[in-house]
Structure formats: structure tokens, C-alpha cells
Design an enzyme around this catalytic site. Sequence first.
Site, PDB file in Angstrom:
ATOM      1  N   LYS A 122       0.138   1.530  -4.376  1.00  0.00           N
ATOM      2  CA  LYS A 122       0.445   1.957  -3.004  1.00  0.00           C
ATOM      3  C   LYS A 122      -0.234   3.290  -2.695  1.00  0.00           C
ATOM      4  O   LYS A 122      -0.611   3.547  -1.549  1.00  0.00           O
ATOM      5  CB  LYS A 122       1.959   2.043  -2.823  1.00  0.00           C
ATOM      6  CG  LYS A 122       2.663   0.694  -3.030  1.00  0.00           C
ATOM      7  CD  LYS A 122       4.161   0.833  -3.076  1.00  0.00           C
ATOM      8  CE  LYS A 122       4.820  -0.478  -3.481  1.00  0.00           C
ATOM      9  NZ  LYS A 122       4.538  -0.840  -4.897  1.00  0.00           N
ATOM     10  N   GLU A 140       4.820  11.663 -10.034  1.00  0.00           N
ATOM     11  CA  GLU A 140       5.220  10.702 -11.067  1.00  0.00           C
ATOM     12  C   GLU A 140       5.937  11.468 -12.173  1.00  0.00           C
ATOM     13  O   GLU A 140       5.397  12.420 -12.724  1.00  0.00           O
ATOM     14  CB  GLU A 140       3.997   9.962 -11.628  1.00  0.00           C
ATOM     15  CG  GLU A 140       4.291   9.048 -12.799  1.00  0.00           C
ATOM     16  CD  GLU A 140       5.400   8.041 -12.523  1.00  0.00           C
ATOM     17  OE1 GLU A 140       6.307   7.922 -13.378  1.00  0.00           O
ATOM     18  OE2 GLU A 140       5.375   7.386 -11.456  1.00  0.00           O
ATOM     19  N   CYS A 238      11.493  -3.430  -5.405  1.00  0.00           N
ATOM     20  CA  CYS A 238      11.157  -4.829  -5.719  1.00  0.00           C
ATOM     21  C   CYS A 238      12.368  -5.491  -6.379  1.00  0.00           C
ATOM     22  O   CYS A 238      12.243  -6.300  -7.283  1.00  0.00           O
ATOM     23  CB  CYS A 238       9.920  -4.919  -6.616  1.00  0.00           C
ATOM     24  SG  CYS A 238      10.068  -4.048  -8.187  1.00  0.00           S
TER      25      CYS A 238
END
Length: 477
Positions: A122, A140, A238
Site C-alpha cells: 500500500k 513499521e 484483512c
Amino acid sequence: MEKTSKAYEYFEKLYGKETAEVYQDYIQKTPIDYLRVNTSKISVQDLQNLLESKYKILTEPVKNFPNALKVKADENDLVGKTVEQILGYYYIQGLSSMLPPIALQPDEKDFVMDLCGAPGSKTTQMAEMMNNKGTLIVNEIDINRIKSLVFNLDRLNIINAGILNFKGELLSKVYNHYFNKVLVDAPCSGLGIIQKKEEVSKWWSLDQANRLHDLQTKLLVAAIKMAKVGGEIVYSTCTLSVEENEMVIDTILKNYPVEIIDVNLPVKTHQAFTEYNRIKLNQQMAKAVRILPWEIDSDGFFLVRMKKTSETEPMEKMQLPVSDIKIVKATNKEFLPYLNYLAEHFGVEENVFNDYKFIFKGRDIYIINKDWHDDNPGIFNRIGTKFGSLDKKQRITLHSNGAQVLGSTVKKFIYEIKDKEELELYLTGMRIKNSELVTGQYVVKYNNIVLGTAIKTEEGLKSRFPRTKRTQKFEVM
């Protein structure tokens, strides 16, 4: 997903036995590969033709996804091993995974935060939507996953991103009312990706989902605090558990100044749940969406788009380290001689460098687009991509990533690969024997495409193709 698994039981409770059976049948099928085409390097049609002619990979366009291809046939399993994949012509990415950036719609005028960035699908998509300009900051928490993030940013020559290695839930102590757009693609239990990762159904449990709920809520709170008033936040997962989706959003709506706004996606969607376990949820939830995997031949997803409506209480500012990292323009007096050397050596017009800024880290130099900005460069794991390094004579040795960024502006000291044998030698870091070349550094091309750099010595032309890319298995056809 076995019928005795907790995942199956949960799905049956949520959607009923008939729908659970449909999901059960769907996950037995082989997942479909989708490609997001990097149209800054190649057109969709040209990539289609190239994959078919060189590798016998058959693809077809995806309706309503102008930059996507669906892989129809790949008999030799080459789609992840082509030279074009290594060079960033395309990114193998699930169709559902492309939806959060589409919902957020970042452009080059925005200050954008990607709060949970690795492995970069993304992130790179948003960078492309921003035309590789503006300011994109990607965080991250896992230092090991940053390696895959860096690899993918470099592979696609992304030069508008800075990488942070923070706990995402603490980043509002660094940035307050700062970003126009924030993406929170949150870590989740993966109930929507069982087709790809069958092991999810073995360890999935409601307890796991509830534990993740707390982290997801903290990440979203941080995102809201970092967003400007009027800024947009997209939250996605997800997974299909209500605990990680609607229950997170319901908690946020009760406590923070955001409203859910409409989202138009190019796939079939379902309204999110507005009631769960006989508990009525905020009725704005009807604007959040769920995506069922078998209806789009991709992963299951939840997505909600929100707008910040008023200011939030700022967090106590984090004490940040003082940094000696310098970000300079091409016109900087100290830096200009280095660029003049490169311009003269490679025949690059000097004004080309004015589109970029440069970052010094020791002897290494990185390149970022000229509009990228952050007041605290010292907190970043990396900014931009590697441009080069200073040699013993204080000249820049151009890095392969830097050569790919400069592209066709390089006019001299170019070596064009002659055949597939030379191509394989170059891509594996070996030496090409050629006695005709004068010594010095070269930009290496194949079919007029910049692969990277090389150094000509008495022994031959030594490849400087990045080691990280050499480790990838590839096929030369």
C-alpha cells in the site's frame, strides 16, 4: 478452514451456515495472483504483451482497476521471478489490498502517514498515486519487516518516503495535527486471508481477536491525534471479525471527534454490521464496508473512511535525539561540486538535480523529491533511496538506485548489455569482460532500460547491481 475450527464456527455465527459453506469451498481454490502495474515505468498494455511474449504469462485487465492485471495462466510459475518484477515494473498485490489507498486518494500536495507499512504494497501504491512527490512517511514497528519494506521501496524507485521504526500508538507524541491523510492498515487476526494462509484457521480464536482489538484501537487513536482537523483517516483490516472492526470503530466514535464518510470502491461491498450480539452500534457504521472474498476473487476485508471534525488533546511531546543528518538542496554550496562531477561525467544537465534534495549519512548519500519535508530527520530509519557514496577522492560513486532515478537523463558512460548471457552476469553481481571500455563508472542499460551501475577496471565491467536484488530468483528469457 475445517468445519471444527473456531474460525469456521465464528464465520457461521456471523453469516450463517450457507455462507460459511461458500467460504469453505472458496478457500480450497488456488489463490489468484493480481499485478499492480507501475505505470511510471510501463503501460498496462505493454506489460501484458511483454509478459505473454517473454514468459508465456497470460493476464487480463481488471474491471474498474485501471492499473491492475489478473494472472490467467502462468504455467512455469514465473510471475514472481521475472527481471521486470525485480526492476519494479509491477507489484504482486491482492485486489483487496489495493482498496485502502483507493479510499484514501492521496496526492502530491498531501502530508501522508502510513502507520503500519511493511511490506510496502500500500505504501508503494500511495507513492505512485502521489506521483512520487510530496511527503509520505511510513512507519513499521518490526525492524526485520523494515528490510522487506526497504526492498520494495527501492525496487519501485520510490523517492517520496521516509521510514520510521516506532510503536505506531506512540507516534502522536511526535506528530500532532500534522497529516492530511493517514492510513491505518492494522495488524489483525487474518480471518479474510485463510485462502492464502491456511494456518490462520488453526490458530484463530476470539481471544486472539479481542487481544488485537486493544492494539488496533490505540493505533487508530494515534492516527486521529496525528491528523489535522478536516484530515482523513482510512482504517482497514484483512479480517472479518467484528471485534477487530466495527467494535474498534464504535469505541472511537464514542470518544473522538471523527465522523464516518462515504467511500466508493470499485468492488462489491456490504454494509458493516450496525448491531452485534444484540448490542446496537453507532448508526454511522452503515457507511463502513465489508468485502467478502469469494465475491471479488481476493481477500476478505473491512474498510472505513473517516474525517476528523475538531481538535484533539495533544500528547506530551516525545524527546527526540539531536541529529547531525543534513538534508540539502542541489544548489547547496558544499554539495554542488559533487553534483557537478556527476553531471559532467554522465552528461546529466545540472538543472535535473533541482528536482531533488539529498541526505548525508556518513559517506552515504540518499535522494528524496524536493518537496519532502520533516523537521526531525534524525528519527528516521531511512529517507528516500540510496543515491551514492563518497569515494576516497571525495567524488560520488553513483548507486544503482540513483541511476534508476536519473534514468534517461544520463547521456554518457552508458553500457548497453549485449545479450542474455551478459544480462545474467550483471544481475548476479558478476563481471562482464570488455577491454574496449575506458576505466570509470558506468550506467548499465538493457533494451534501453536502466538496470543500475558498474565500475570498469582492468579485469572488466564489475556489476554494482544491489545485493538485495541479486538474492531474488529470476528468469532471463
